[in-house]
Design a protein around this motif. Sequence first.
Motif, PDB file in Angstrom:
ATOM      1  N   HIS A 152       0.833  -1.207   0.000  1.00 56.36           N
ATOM      2  CA  HIS A 152       0.000   0.000   0.000  1.00 56.36           C
ATOM      3  C   HIS A 152       0.872   1.263   0.000  1.00 56.36           C
ATOM      4  N   SER A 153       1.920   1.276   0.806  1.00 51.74           N
ATOM      5  CA  SER A 153       2.761   2.475   0.853  1.00 51.74           C
ATOM      6  C   SER A 153       3.582   2.616  -0.430  1.00 51.74           C
ATOM      7  N   LEU A 154       3.973   1.491  -1.031  1.00 58.57           N
ATOM      8  CA  LEU A 154       4.686   1.536  -2.315  1.00 58.57           C
ATOM      9  C   LEU A 154       3.785   2.130  -3.393  1.00 58.57           C
ATOM     10  N   ASP A 155       2.536   1.680  -3.420  1.00 53.52           N
ATOM     11  CA  ASP A 155       1.590   2.209  -4.401  1.00 53.52           C
ATOM     12  C   ASP A 155       1.360   3.703  -4.175  1.00 53.52           C
ATOM     13  N   TYR A 156       1.232   4.102  -2.922  1.00 52.05           N
ATOM     14  CA  TYR A 156       1.021   5.521  -2.602  1.00 52.05           C
ATOM     15  C   TYR A 156       2.236   6.348  -3.028  1.00 52.05           C
ATOM     16  N   ALA A 157       3.429   5.840  -2.740  1.00 50.74           N
ATOM     17  CA  ALA A 157       4.650   6.591  -3.056  1.00 50.74           C
ATOM     18  C   ALA A 157       4.832   6.783  -4.561  1.00 50.74           C
ATOM     19  N   ARG A 158       4.319   5.854  -5.338  1.00 51.05           N
ATOM     20  CA  ARG A 158       4.444   5.963  -6.797  1.00 51.05           C
ATOM     21  C   ARG A 158       3.455   6.965  -7.391  1.00 51.05           C
ATOM     22  N   THR A 159       2.389   7.239  -6.678  1.00 53.18           N
ATOM     23  CA  THR A 159       1.332   8.085  -7.247  1.00 53.18           C
ATOM     24  C   THR A 159       1.200   9.443  -6.560  1.00 53.18           C
ATOM     25  N   ARG A 160       1.695   9.568  -5.355  1.00 49.89           N
ATOM     26  CA  ARG A 160       1.591  10.817  -4.615  1.00 49.89           C
ATOM     27  C   ARG A 160       2.669  11.799  -5.094  1.00 49.89           C
ATOM     28  N   LEU A 161       2.266  12.957  -5.610  1.00 50.92           N
ATOM     29  CA  LEU A 161       3.204  13.973  -6.099  1.00 50.92           C
ATOM     30  C   LEU A 161       3.431  15.008  -5.001  1.00 50.92           C
ATOM     31  N   ILE A 220       8.272   8.764  -4.252  1.00 54.07           N
ATOM     32  CA  ILE A 220       9.245   7.672  -4.317  1.00 54.07           C
ATOM     33  C   ILE A 220      10.577   8.153  -4.902  1.00 54.07           C
ATOM     34  N   ALA A 221      10.573   9.334  -5.530  1.00 56.60           N
ATOM     35  CA  ALA A 221      11.815   9.905  -6.054  1.00 56.60           C
ATOM     36  C   ALA A 221      12.723  10.407  -4.937  1.00 56.60           C
ATOM     37  N   HIS A 222      12.180  10.641  -3.754  1.00 55.17           N
ATOM     38  CA  HIS A 222      12.975  11.154  -2.640  1.00 55.17           C
ATOM     39  C   HIS A 222      13.711  10.000  -1.945  1.00 55.17           C
ATOM     40  N   ASP A 267      14.791   9.481   1.005  1.00 57.49           N
ATOM     41  CA  ASP A 267      14.358   9.062   2.333  1.00 57.49           C
ATOM     42  C   ASP A 267      13.107   8.193   2.263  1.00 57.49           C
ATOM     43  N   VAL A 268      12.240   8.462   1.287  1.00 50.99           N
ATOM     44  CA  VAL A 268      11.070   7.599   1.102  1.00 50.99           C
ATOM     45  C   VAL A 268      11.521   6.228   0.618  1.00 50.99           C
ATOM     46  N   ARG A 269      12.488   6.196  -0.290  1.00 53.36           N
ATOM     47  CA  ARG A 269      13.007   4.896  -0.756  1.00 53.36           C
ATOM     48  C   ARG A 269      13.671   4.134   0.384  1.00 53.36           C
ATOM     49  N   ARG A 270      14.300   4.866   1.298  1.00 49.41           N
ATOM     50  CA  ARG A 270      14.888   4.206   2.469  1.00 49.41           C
ATOM     51  C   ARG A 270      13.811   3.482   3.276  1.00 49.41           C
ATOM     52  N   MET A 271      12.704   4.165   3.509  1.00 49.15           N
ATOM     53  CA  MET A 271      11.629   3.549   4.294  1.00 49.15           C
ATOM     54  C   MET A 271      11.000   2.374   3.557  1.00 49.15           C
ATOM     55  N   LEU A 272      10.818   2.515   2.257  1.00 50.69           N
ATOM     56  CA  LEU A 272      10.252   1.417   1.474  1.00 50.69           C
ATOM     57  C   LEU A 272      11.198   0.221   1.435  1.00 50.69           C
ATOM     58  N   LEU A 273      12.487   0.500   1.355  1.00 52.43           N
ATOM     59  CA  LEU A 273      13.466  -0.589   1.313  1.00 52.43           C
ATOM     60  C   LEU A 273      13.486  -1.342   2.636  1.00 52.43           C
ATOM     61  N   ALA A 274      13.375  -0.621   3.743  1.00 50.21           N
ATOM     62  CA  ALA A 274      13.300  -1.284   5.047  1.00 50.21           C
ATOM     63  C   ALA A 274      12.045  -2.148   5.131  1.00 50.21           C
ATOM     64  N   GLN A 275      10.909  -1.609   4.685  1.00 50.44           N
ATOM     65  CA  GLN A 275       9.673  -2.395   4.678  1.00 50.44           C
ATOM     66  C   GLN A 275       9.822  -3.659   3.833  1.00 50.44           C
ATOM     67  N   LYS A 276      10.422  -3.510   2.676  1.00 48.02           N
ATOM     68  CA  LYS A 276      10.618  -4.659   1.784  1.00 48.02           C
ATOM     69  C   LYS A 276      11.450  -5.736   2.483  1.00 48.02           C
ATOM     70  N   CYS A 277      12.507  -5.316   3.171  1.00 50.00           N
ATOM     71  CA  CYS A 277      13.360  -6.270   3.899  1.00 50.00           C
ATOM     72  C   CYS A 277      12.570  -7.016   4.965  1.00 50.00           C
ATOM     73  N   GLN A 288       4.332   6.473   7.960  1.00 47.11           N
ATOM     74  CA  GLN A 288       5.251   7.588   7.727  1.00 47.11           C
ATOM     75  C   GLN A 288       5.342   7.939   6.244  1.00 47.11           C
ATOM     76  N   VAL A 289       5.349   6.924   5.390  1.00 46.30           N
ATOM     77  CA  VAL A 289       5.385   7.172   3.951  1.00 46.30           C
ATOM     78  C   VAL A 289       4.147   7.954   3.517  1.00 46.30           C
ATOM     79  N   HIS A 290       3.018   7.651   4.105  1.00 45.49           N
ATOM     80  CA  HIS A 290       1.773   8.351   3.778  1.00 45.49           C
ATOM     81  C   HIS A 290       1.722   9.749   4.380  1.00 45.49           C
TER      82      HIS A 290
END
Length: 596
Positions: A322-331, A349-351, A353-363, A421-423
């Motif tokens: 859900h946060s990955l989808d939001y990060a890809r669409t939220r401008l 998702i271009a930022h 710090d957001v990629r850092r949080m998504l990467l931690a979630q993915k792990c 936090q991503v949201h």
Amino acid sequence: MSSLVLSRRDIDFLLFEWLKVTELCERARYAEHSRDTMDAALDVAEQIATTYFAPFNKKGDQQEPTYQNGRVETLEELTVALREFASAGLLAADKDYDLGGMQLPVVVERTCLTWFLGANYGFACYPLLTMANAGLLMHYGSAEQIDSYVHPMLAGRFSGTMCLSEPGAGSGLSEVRTRAEPQSDGSYRLFGAKMWISGGEHEASENIIHLVLARIPGSPPGVKGLSLFLVPRRLLAADGTLGERNDIAFAGLNHKMGTHSTVNCLLNFGEGRFLLDGKPGAKGWLVGGVNQGLACMFLMMNEARIAVGLAATALGYTAYLHSLDYARTRLQGRLPSNKDPSSPPVPIIAHPDVRRMLLAQKCYAEGSLALMLYCARLVDDERTLEGDLCRDATLLLDILTPIAKSWPSQWCLKGCDLAIQVHGGYGYTRDYNVEQFYRDNRLNQIHEGTHGIHGLDLLGRKVAMAGGRAFELLMDRIGETIARCGQLPALVGFAQQLEPRVRRIKAVTRMLVEMPERDRALSNASVYLEVLGHVVVAWLWLDQLIVVNSRAGDFYEGKRRAADYFFKWELPGVDAPLDRLDAADTATFEMREAWF
């Protein structure tokens, strides 16, 4: 559109590329299965979870069960969802053919269940408990009990619960006071109260089968004096049809932070509200032997503990998607290098710090799913192998169970926190799903044993069991993966990071197990659990990299990057706790109540 519940691509990788689940079809129990039948089961699970569970997750959260006119009322959609689940044969998916099951490998059946846990955890708790209840009765119940109660449960007509805790006792089962008085007909009459009973009262099934821990008069004190009883809400007539109401009284709903659509309640047994033959007492029947209740219940408890880890994983995974989808669409915003205020904002998702949080979630999410499916694969080995191989699978599963329950419960909750936090501010509102995922997941650190309890179990019992053989087996498996990676140039660096931590874990474990002051040795057991959990998940990431190593494409590159992140940012976090464990730090042990 890809699912926001789970990633089917990741599931296919874990099952068929990493765990090589189709090799199980070479064993007699699974000989009638193939990749096609496994895919079909996964397809059905995804379809039912997506259609009948996920759409009502938020509604079930907002419209909790209520007690009205002598009945606990739940959503109509719950009844429909449970009927669809049962109609698809999923309650008996891994059970024997002669019980109406599919004899599906457990690792595939557990994966199917993960779809439901991620789609609607509150709804999924009902079949989860019923399956565990039926599994215990199949193992310890009499032929009559299996015929009268297991078959209707697996068909979806009856549901099941586990009744352990009591008001004031909590996890301290040695304090159980519910008593079971023997009757002349071989049955028992139960008297007492049980607390925190999930699925304890509702109308979504014809009958509810309670498995209750109680004491027979004259039994020894403590857990050694507990026996297990089958106590149905409705008694059965001689022809198997539903008869009169048993003396089990609903005493109130518990209002929880999350999983609102799962009824959780207090039940009174033998209150006298429903007299049987003119006298009080909830009628029940012994399961297993006298004073063998805890040994019997451990079968259900261990299954429930692994299921808790699976639920935590599913919630962490769906929160990540859900946060990955939001990060890809939220401008929002622009990169620091862009000084032009008239340029369009970028997806967040271009930022970095957001990629850092998504990467931690993915792990956390993908690492947890790997752990849970590895454990499920061990259950298949238990069921289909013999001799030392079967014994080794059992020992590995035993030592991994506290980790499988606790590691996802801790780190996938952290993943849910990052999803909020991503949201940003939206994540803290009910307009988006991630705040519910966090609330639903918070309980998983508590029920079926807190981190503290599982830390004590791991360090106080599991690492020393069978003369330390379980711990030795786990270390050997990790060592084998490290050795294989030492032969692969791209993975040597990972192996060199993990190997010294494994050496330290071995030394610290030996020191703690041999420490004569048991209370002091176990005072930091939770820290030990966290450290070993991180090492185990790092091992499983490394083991997956062996498969990923020679393959190209975005999916595999994502796996490589997630593993690299885990090894660089997560694994080093075990070093300071290892230092404290190695020094047998006494900060918590020596603290006194008056000093707080």
